[in-house]
Design a protein around this motif. Structure first.
Motif, PDB file in Angstrom:
ATOM      1  N   UNK A 177       0.824  -1.221   0.000  1.00 43.01           N
ATOM      2  CA  UNK A 177       0.000   0.000   0.000  1.00 43.01           C
ATOM      3  C   UNK A 177       0.853   1.264   0.000  1.00 43.01           C
ATOM      4  N   UNK A 178       0.297   2.326  -0.561  1.00 42.64           N
ATOM      5  CA  UNK A 178       0.886   3.657  -0.488  1.00 42.64           C
ATOM      6  C   UNK A 178      -0.192   4.599   0.046  1.00 42.64           C
ATOM      7  N   UNK A 179       0.220   5.550   0.869  1.00 42.11           N
ATOM      8  CA  UNK A 179      -0.744   6.423   1.523  1.00 42.11           C
ATOM      9  C   UNK A 179      -0.981   7.696   0.724  1.00 42.11           C
ATOM     10  N   UNK A 180      -2.245   8.089   0.596  1.00 40.06           N
ATOM     11  CA  UNK A 180      -2.631   9.311  -0.092  1.00 40.06           C
ATOM     12  C   UNK A 180      -3.146  10.338   0.916  1.00 40.06           C
ATOM     13  N   UNK A 181      -2.956  11.637   0.635  1.00 43.06           N
ATOM     14  CA  UNK A 181      -3.531  12.679   1.477  1.00 43.06           C
ATOM     15  C   UNK A 181      -4.977  12.959   1.083  1.00 43.06           C
ATOM     16  N   UNK A 182      -5.722  11.913   0.873  1.00 44.10           N
ATOM     17  CA  UNK A 182      -7.067  11.970   0.310  1.00 44.10           C
ATOM     18  C   UNK A 182      -7.976  11.071   1.131  1.00 44.10           C
ATOM     19  N   UNK A 183      -9.185  11.525   1.378  1.00 42.37           N
ATOM     20  CA  UNK A 183     -10.141  10.659   2.068  1.00 42.37           C
ATOM     21  C   UNK A 183     -10.637   9.586   1.091  1.00 42.37           C
ATOM     22  N   UNK A 184     -10.647   8.353   1.527  1.00 44.81           N
ATOM     23  CA  UNK A 184     -11.122   7.248   0.694  1.00 44.81           C
ATOM     24  C   UNK A 184     -12.446   6.730   1.242  1.00 44.81           C
ATOM     25  N   UNK A 185     -13.400   6.551   0.354  1.00 45.56           N
ATOM     26  CA  UNK A 185     -14.693   5.960   0.691  1.00 45.56           C
ATOM     27  C   UNK A 185     -14.834   4.691  -0.133  1.00 45.56           C
ATOM     28  N   UNK A 186     -14.908   3.539   0.527  1.00 44.91           N
ATOM     29  CA  UNK A 186     -15.031   2.251  -0.161  1.00 44.91           C
ATOM     30  C   UNK A 186     -16.471   1.767  -0.051  1.00 44.91           C
ATOM     31  N   UNK A 187     -17.077   1.459  -1.188  1.00 43.85           N
ATOM     32  CA  UNK A 187     -18.487   1.090  -1.235  1.00 43.85           C
ATOM     33  C   UNK A 187     -18.667  -0.394  -1.551  1.00 43.85           C
ATOM     34  N   UNK A 188     -19.545  -1.026  -0.812  1.00 39.70           N
ATOM     35  CA  UNK A 188     -19.957  -2.395  -1.110  1.00 39.70           C
ATOM     36  C   UNK A 188     -21.447  -2.386  -1.417  1.00 39.70           C
ATOM     37  N   UNK A 189     -21.842  -3.136  -2.454  1.00 37.43           N
ATOM     38  CA  UNK A 189     -23.253  -3.269  -2.820  1.00 37.43           C
ATOM     39  C   UNK A 189     -23.781  -4.559  -2.200  1.00 37.43           C
ATOM     40  N   UNK A 190     -24.844  -4.441  -1.429  1.00 36.54           N
ATOM     41  CA  UNK A 190     -25.302  -5.540  -0.571  1.00 36.54           C
ATOM     42  C   UNK A 190     -25.575  -6.828  -1.333  1.00 36.54           C
ATOM     43  N   UNK A 202      -4.560   2.850   2.738  1.00 34.15           N
ATOM     44  CA  UNK A 202      -4.201   3.795   1.689  1.00 34.15           C
ATOM     45  C   UNK A 202      -4.441   5.264   2.044  1.00 34.15           C
ATOM     46  N   UNK A 203      -4.941   5.545   3.218  1.00 36.97           N
ATOM     47  CA  UNK A 203      -5.150   6.927   3.646  1.00 36.97           C
ATOM     48  C   UNK A 203      -5.408   6.938   5.143  1.00 36.97           C
ATOM     49  N   UNK A 204      -5.205   8.096   5.762  1.00 36.20           N
ATOM     50  CA  UNK A 204      -5.511   8.207   7.184  1.00 36.20           C
ATOM     51  C   UNK A 204      -7.006   8.180   7.431  1.00 36.20           C
TER      52      UNK A 204
END
Length: 259
Positions: free
Chosen positions: A186-199, A215-217
């Motif tokens: 992994x590499x860290x980004x200064x970006x907020x990450x939102x990971x979505x799962x479809x039920x 990948x991000x804080x």
């Protein structure tokens, strides 16, 4: 004139010139085997955020251009034409394999000291260091044609042999980009990450998305109603997530982006 203030008419990487009136922009990367018209059911605006579908080479209005190659090569190619439109808050969205070039572009922007997305919204895709991961990689052409037919129907169209043949050519090249993609760690980004799962998604389990936490804080995980292709119809729940990723609401939705 600075790169951020310059403008080019009808940039080939975007379906249309972004508006100067939007407060923020959401750049959307396409699903494997298709072009930016996959977002035809999406609105132009979600709240005060403009939806900006990205058009890649070798498909639709860029059909005669050579394929972009690897995701890393794509990131190198798109930075300069995209940079003039990164002059306000922006986010990237990618569903399934489209999340990977979205990540690579965000990563390259960060490496070059350029504006980075406020949020990276990744849907139904494992983290880069768990790639390659795609059921399509193991399918023969006949099976891929069945999958493409289902995708066309999910978009409200009727599968036509000539159309499916053209889509298959692009899909093979897109899958090769996926097949050779590697990130050893992994590499860290200064970006907020939102990971979505479809039920109801049978392509990927919810726990398989957890690798994005490295990948991000700021990384959050959300579960949405629906299956793997339901993002195509711009469900209200997804639009709300995307609006919130840029500090807005989805209470105001404009007309569809394309006919």
């Amino acid at each position: 004139m600075s790169a951020l203030s310059s403008r080019k008419s009808s940039p080939p990487w975007l379906l249309r010139d972004p508006s100067d009136s939007a407060r923020a922009r959401l750049f959307c990367f396409r699903y494997s085997g298709v072009g930016a018209s996959m977002f035809s059911q999406w609105p132009r605006l979600v709240g005060d955020i403009e939806i900006c579908p990205i058009q890649l080479p070798a498909r639709e209005n860029r059909l005669r251009e050579p394929h972009f190659g690897t995701y890393e090569e794509l990131a190198r190619s798109i930075i300069d034409p995209l940079l003039p439109y990164l002059d306000r808050p922006f986010a990237f969205f990618g569903h399934c394999a489209a999340a990977l070039p979205a990540f690579e572009v965000a990563h390259r922007l960060h490496e070059e000291g350029l504006p980075t997305p406020d949020s990276l919204v990744v849907s139904a895709q494992v983290a880069p260091h768990h790639c390659p991961f795609d059921r399509y990689l193991e399918l023969a052409d006949e099976q891929l044609l069945v999958e493409l037919g289902a995708l066309v129907q999910a978009r409200g169209g009727k599968p036509h042999p000539m159309l499916l043949g053209m889509m298959l050519d692009v899909l093979r090249q897109d899958l090769e980009s996926n097949r050779v993609y590697r990130r050893p760690k992994p590499v860290s980004l200064p970006t907020r990450i939102v990971a979505l799962h479809w039920e109801s998604d049978v392509e990927i389990r919810q726990d398989q998305l957890l690798g994005w936490s490295q990948y991000a804080e700021s990384v959050s995980f959300e579960v949405l109603d629906g299956g793997h292709f339901d993002f195509l119809s711009a469900p209200a729940e997804l639009m709300d997530v995307l609006a919130r990723s840029l500090g807005s609401t989805a209470s105001s939705i404009d007309e569809p982006a394309m006919g």
